[in-house]
Design a protein around this motif. Sequence first.
Motif, mmCIF file in Angstrom:
data_model
loop_
_atom_site.group_PDB
_atom_site.id
_atom_site.type_symbol
_atom_site.label_atom_id
_atom_site.label_comp_id
_atom_site.label_asym_id
_atom_site.label_seq_id
_atom_site.Cartn_x
_atom_site.Cartn_y
_atom_site.Cartn_z
ATOM 1 N N ARG A 53 -72.410 -30.452 -25.967
ATOM 2 C CA ARG A 53 -73.296 -29.611 -26.775
ATOM 3 C C ARG A 53 -73.905 -28.451 -25.991
ATOM 4 O O ARG A 53 -73.950 -27.323 -26.455
ATOM 5 C CB ARG A 53 -74.421 -30.457 -27.355
ATOM 6 N N SER A 54 -74.380 -28.766 -24.803
ATOM 7 C CA SER A 54 -75.053 -27.740 -23.998
ATOM 8 C C SER A 54 -74.082 -26.931 -23.150
ATOM 9 O O SER A 54 -74.470 -25.914 -22.561
ATOM 10 C CB SER A 54 -76.071 -28.399 -23.066
ATOM 11 N N GLY A 55 -72.844 -27.396 -23.079
ATOM 12 C CA GLY A 55 -71.860 -26.756 -22.216
ATOM 13 C C GLY A 55 -71.886 -27.258 -20.790
ATOM 14 O O GLY A 55 -71.173 -26.727 -19.935
ATOM 15 N N SER A 56 -72.677 -28.295 -20.536
ATOM 16 C CA SER A 56 -72.838 -28.760 -19.161
ATOM 17 C C SER A 56 -71.635 -29.541 -18.650
ATOM 18 O O SER A 56 -71.432 -29.641 -17.431
ATOM 19 C CB SER A 56 -74.092 -29.633 -19.044
ATOM 20 N N SER A 57 -70.853 -30.091 -19.564
ATOM 21 C CA SER A 57 -69.668 -30.859 -19.149
ATOM 22 C C SER A 57 -68.448 -30.396 -19.932
ATOM 23 O O SER A 57 -68.545 -30.094 -21.126
ATOM 24 C CB SER A 57 -69.880 -32.352 -19.388
ATOM 25 N N THR A 58 -67.322 -30.385 -19.244
ATOM 26 C CA THR A 58 -66.051 -30.016 -19.867
ATOM 27 C C THR A 58 -64.978 -31.028 -19.495
ATOM 28 O O THR A 58 -65.078 -31.695 -18.448
ATOM 29 C CB THR A 58 -65.592 -28.613 -19.434
ATOM 30 N N TYR A 59 -63.972 -31.149 -20.330
ATOM 31 C CA TYR A 59 -62.891 -32.107 -20.139
ATOM 32 C C TYR A 59 -61.577 -31.416 -20.491
ATOM 33 O O TYR A 59 -61.533 -30.619 -21.429
ATOM 34 C CB TYR A 59 -63.098 -33.327 -21.045
ATOM 35 N N TYR A 60 -60.525 -31.776 -19.758
ATOM 36 C CA TYR A 60 -59.238 -31.124 -19.960
ATOM 37 C C TYR A 60 -58.105 -32.135 -19.937
ATOM 38 O O TYR A 60 -58.151 -33.133 -19.211
ATOM 39 C CB TYR A 60 -58.981 -30.086 -18.863
ATOM 40 N N ALA A 61 -57.071 -31.816 -20.701
ATOM 41 C CA ALA A 61 -55.828 -32.552 -20.562
ATOM 42 C C ALA A 61 -55.199 -32.190 -19.221
ATOM 43 O O ALA A 61 -55.334 -31.058 -18.745
ATOM 44 C CB ALA A 61 -54.874 -32.189 -21.697
ATOM 45 N N ASP A 62 -54.496 -33.125 -18.625
ATOM 46 C CA ASP A 62 -53.875 -32.874 -17.321
ATOM 47 C C ASP A 62 -52.918 -31.687 -17.382
ATOM 48 O O ASP A 62 -52.784 -30.943 -16.409
ATOM 49 C CB ASP A 62 -53.125 -34.117 -16.853
ATOM 50 N N SER A 63 -52.276 -31.514 -18.514
ATOM 51 C CA SER A 63 -51.258 -30.464 -18.642
ATOM 52 C C SER A 63 -51.839 -29.053 -18.596
ATOM 53 O O SER A 63 -51.093 -28.088 -18.364
ATOM 54 C CB SER A 63 -50.475 -30.659 -19.938
ATOM 55 N N VAL A 64 -53.145 -28.918 -18.813
ATOM 56 C CA VAL A 64 -53.748 -27.578 -18.831
ATOM 57 C C VAL A 64 -54.805 -27.402 -17.749
ATOM 58 O O VAL A 64 -55.326 -26.291 -17.564
ATOM 59 C CB VAL A 64 -54.369 -27.258 -20.207
ATOM 60 N N LYS A 65 -55.122 -28.463 -17.042
ATOM 61 C CA LYS A 65 -56.175 -28.398 -16.028
ATOM 62 C C LYS A 65 -55.825 -27.361 -14.976
ATOM 63 O O LYS A 65 -54.700 -27.301 -14.482
ATOM 64 C CB LYS A 65 -56.347 -29.784 -15.392
ATOM 65 N N GLY A 66 -56.783 -26.502 -14.668
ATOM 66 C CA GLY A 66 -56.564 -25.448 -13.694
ATOM 67 C C GLY A 66 -56.035 -24.165 -14.295
ATOM 68 O O GLY A 66 -56.037 -23.117 -13.636
ATOM 69 N N ARG A 67 -55.567 -24.222 -15.552
ATOM 70 C CA ARG A 67 -55.051 -23.016 -16.211
ATOM 71 C C ARG A 67 -55.925 -22.593 -17.393
ATOM 72 O O ARG A 67 -56.058 -21.397 -17.670
ATOM 73 C CB ARG A 67 -53.621 -23.257 -16.715
#
Length: 122
Positions: A53-67
Amino acid sequence: QVQLVDSGGGLVQAGDSLRLSCAASGRTFSSYNMGWFRQAPGKERQFVAAITRSGSSTYYADSVKGRFTISRDNAKNTVYLQMNSLKPEDTAVYYCAASRLATRVPSQYDYWGQGTQVTVSS
């Protein structure tokens, strides 16, 4: 209730960048965790990224992490997905979604945008 409108898709070449936007209506945008998903033809909808909600945490699929980078501007009721170093396998319809939960599971999202097509040519 939240209405979501996705935009920013297009046809690009491998290695290019795109930024997707998702504009939300209503005054409760900051009450929702937001996610991006994608669905390629003949495949199930796949988690891409999420932000709390606040933008303090983010999560990514391994296939897109870093991109890919997800971000949000609660003052503008908008969530973004910056996509760099795009690959042909990133080709899909991209959807933003809103959930009361911080989750990667599509069925746990309550509201969905209409989708925006991203096509990456090799």
